[in-house]
Design an enzyme around this catalytic site. Sequence first.
Site, PDB file in Angstrom:
ATOM      1  N   LYS A  40      44.745  50.708  38.232  1.00 25.89           N
ATOM      2  CA  LYS A  40      44.601  51.013  39.643  1.00 25.89           C
ATOM      3  C   LYS A  40      44.165  49.759  40.408  1.00 25.89           C
ATOM      4  CE  LYS A  40      42.605  55.567  38.537  1.00 25.89           C
ATOM      5  NZ  LYS A  40      41.341  56.347  38.632  1.00 25.89           N
ATOM      6  N   GLY A  41      43.621  48.811  39.681  1.00 30.97           N
ATOM      7  CA  GLY A  41      42.899  47.695  40.292  1.00 30.97           C
ATOM      8  C   GLY A  41      43.677  46.829  41.264  1.00 30.97           C
ATOM      9  N   ASP A  97      44.954  42.573  39.262  1.00 33.20           N
ATOM     10  CA  ASP A  97      43.697  42.287  39.937  1.00 33.20           C
ATOM     11  C   ASP A  97      42.982  41.048  39.383  1.00 33.20           C
ATOM     12  OD1 ASP A  97      43.102  43.530  37.504  1.00 33.20           O
ATOM     13  OD2 ASP A  97      41.977  45.188  38.384  1.00 33.20           O
ATOM     14  N   ASP A 100      41.054  38.276  32.559  1.00 34.51           N
ATOM     15  CA  ASP A 100      39.772  38.082  31.896  1.00 34.51           C
ATOM     16  C   ASP A 100      40.068  37.456  30.529  1.00 34.51           C
ATOM     17  OD1 ASP A 100      36.973  38.448  31.709  1.00 34.51           O
ATOM     18  OD2 ASP A 100      37.213  40.371  30.712  1.00 34.51           O
ATOM     19  N   LYS A 128      39.212  34.645  35.744  1.00 33.21           N
ATOM     20  CA  LYS A 128      37.959  34.252  35.071  1.00 33.21           C
ATOM     21  C   LYS A 128      38.347  33.398  33.869  1.00 33.21           C
ATOM     22  CE  LYS A 128      35.453  38.623  35.462  1.00 33.21           C
ATOM     23  NZ  LYS A 128      34.649  39.587  34.689  1.00 33.21           N
ATOM     24  N   PHE A 149      30.616  40.133  37.038  1.00 31.58           N
ATOM     25  CA  PHE A 149      31.275  41.438  36.997  1.00 31.58           C
ATOM     26  C   PHE A 149      31.628  41.819  38.434  1.00 31.58           C
ATOM     27  CE2 PHE A 149      32.267  45.826  36.903  1.00 31.58           C
ATOM     28  CZ  PHE A 149      33.061  45.884  35.771  1.00 31.58           C
ATOM     29  N   ASP A 156      36.752  48.170  40.137  1.00 31.67           N
ATOM     30  CA  ASP A 156      35.739  49.225  40.061  1.00 31.67           C
ATOM     31  C   ASP A 156      34.634  48.945  39.059  1.00 31.67           C
ATOM     32  OD1 ASP A 156      37.516  49.594  37.753  1.00 31.67           O
ATOM     33  OD2 ASP A 156      36.326  51.399  37.420  1.00 31.67           O
ATOM     34  N   ARG A 162      36.031  50.619  44.569  1.00 32.81           N
ATOM     35  CA  ARG A 162      37.378  50.059  44.761  1.00 32.81           C
ATOM     36  C   ARG A 162      37.673  49.852  46.246  1.00 32.81           C
ATOM     37  NH1 ARG A 162      40.192  50.375  39.877  1.00 32.81           N
ATOM     38  NH2 ARG A 162      39.731  52.167  38.554  1.00 32.81           N
TER      39      ARG A 162
HETATM   40  P1  IMP Z   1      41.913  41.282  30.132  1.00 35.75           P
HETATM   41  O1  IMP Z   1      42.943  42.074  29.393  1.00 35.75           O
HETATM   42  O2  IMP Z   1      40.712  41.014  29.261  1.00 35.75           O
HETATM   43  O3  IMP Z   1      42.444  40.033  30.776  1.00 35.75           O
HETATM   44  O4  IMP Z   1      41.317  42.222  31.205  1.00 35.75           O
HETATM   45  C1  IMP Z   1      41.893  42.529  32.365  1.00 35.75           C
HETATM   46  C2  IMP Z   1      41.397  43.873  32.854  1.00 35.75           C
HETATM   47  O5  IMP Z   1      39.983  44.064  32.666  1.00 35.75           O
HETATM   48  C3  IMP Z   1      41.632  43.960  34.336  1.00 35.75           C
HETATM   49  O6  IMP Z   1      42.855  44.583  34.590  1.00 35.75           O
HETATM   50  C4  IMP Z   1      40.457  44.774  34.829  1.00 35.75           C
HETATM   51  O7  IMP Z   1      40.816  46.133  34.857  1.00 35.75           O
HETATM   52  C5  IMP Z   1      39.379  44.613  33.805  1.00 35.75           C
HETATM   53  N1  IMP Z   1      38.318  43.689  34.283  1.00 35.75           N
HETATM   54  C6  IMP Z   1      38.071  42.442  33.825  1.00 35.75           C
HETATM   55  N2  IMP Z   1      37.048  41.871  34.465  1.00 35.75           N
HETATM   56  C7  IMP Z   1      36.620  42.784  35.378  1.00 35.75           C
HETATM   57  C8  IMP Z   1      35.578  42.774  36.376  1.00 35.75           C
HETATM   58  O8  IMP Z   1      34.823  41.807  36.564  1.00 35.75           O
HETATM   59  N3  IMP Z   1      35.455  43.897  37.137  1.00 35.75           N
HETATM   60  C9  IMP Z   1      36.253  44.982  36.970  1.00 35.75           C
HETATM   61  N4  IMP Z   1      37.235  45.035  36.054  1.00 35.75           N
HETATM   62  C10 IMP Z   1      37.419  43.943  35.255  1.00 35.75           C
HETATM   63 MG    MG Z   2      43.084  46.555  35.186  1.00 39.00          MG
END
Ligand code: IMP
Ligand code: MG
Length: 171
Positions: A40-41, A97, A100, A128, A149, A156, A162
Amino acid sequence: MDNIKVLISEKDLKKRIIELSNQISKDYENEDIFVICLLKGATYFAVDITKKLKNDVIIDFMKVSSYGSSKKTSGKVNIIYDITTNIKDKNVLIIEDIVDSGLTLNKIKEYLLQKQPKSIKTCVMLDKEARREYQFTADYIGFKIDDYFIVGYGLDYNEKYRNLPYIGYIE
Ligand code: IMP
Ligand code: MG
């Protein structure tokens, strides 16, 4: 209500979104763009970006959940909701969004490439970089941020915040 501090103001977000949209419009020139917004982000970001694109745009959605985004637990991404339109020979632009660990976008890109799009690029609102576990570089990046965070503008904490019009972090 948690204590939320503003990291990127509504005004700075708007400015950056115009810059990004102009860049994307220019890069794709007269090509159509098939946008895939990750639920949803990325919804708020995708809506604002696409409104400013000068190209013809088709928009579709995907929802995934990732488990164990640590390499030790061998990360997996589950598709909860898939796109419903054919992307073969289309210029796909995935809008997300935040990157990470990099797991989600790595896996989604790999999955969508099997559908033989003409091209595939990614546009993320936040990066990040310091948290990366899976090598990943987005083609368009809104802002590179430190390891906070983040909530707001689509992001969210337990499904809340959101709808904040700015990007904040929980103290
Ligand atoms: P990745 O697969 O580790 O790159 O994570 C990406 C997903 O983690 C994003 O689509 C977000 O939904 C969630 N996410 C990562 N960091 C944050 C944050 O700081 N706040 C909220 N959601 C996050
Ligand atoms: Mg996400």
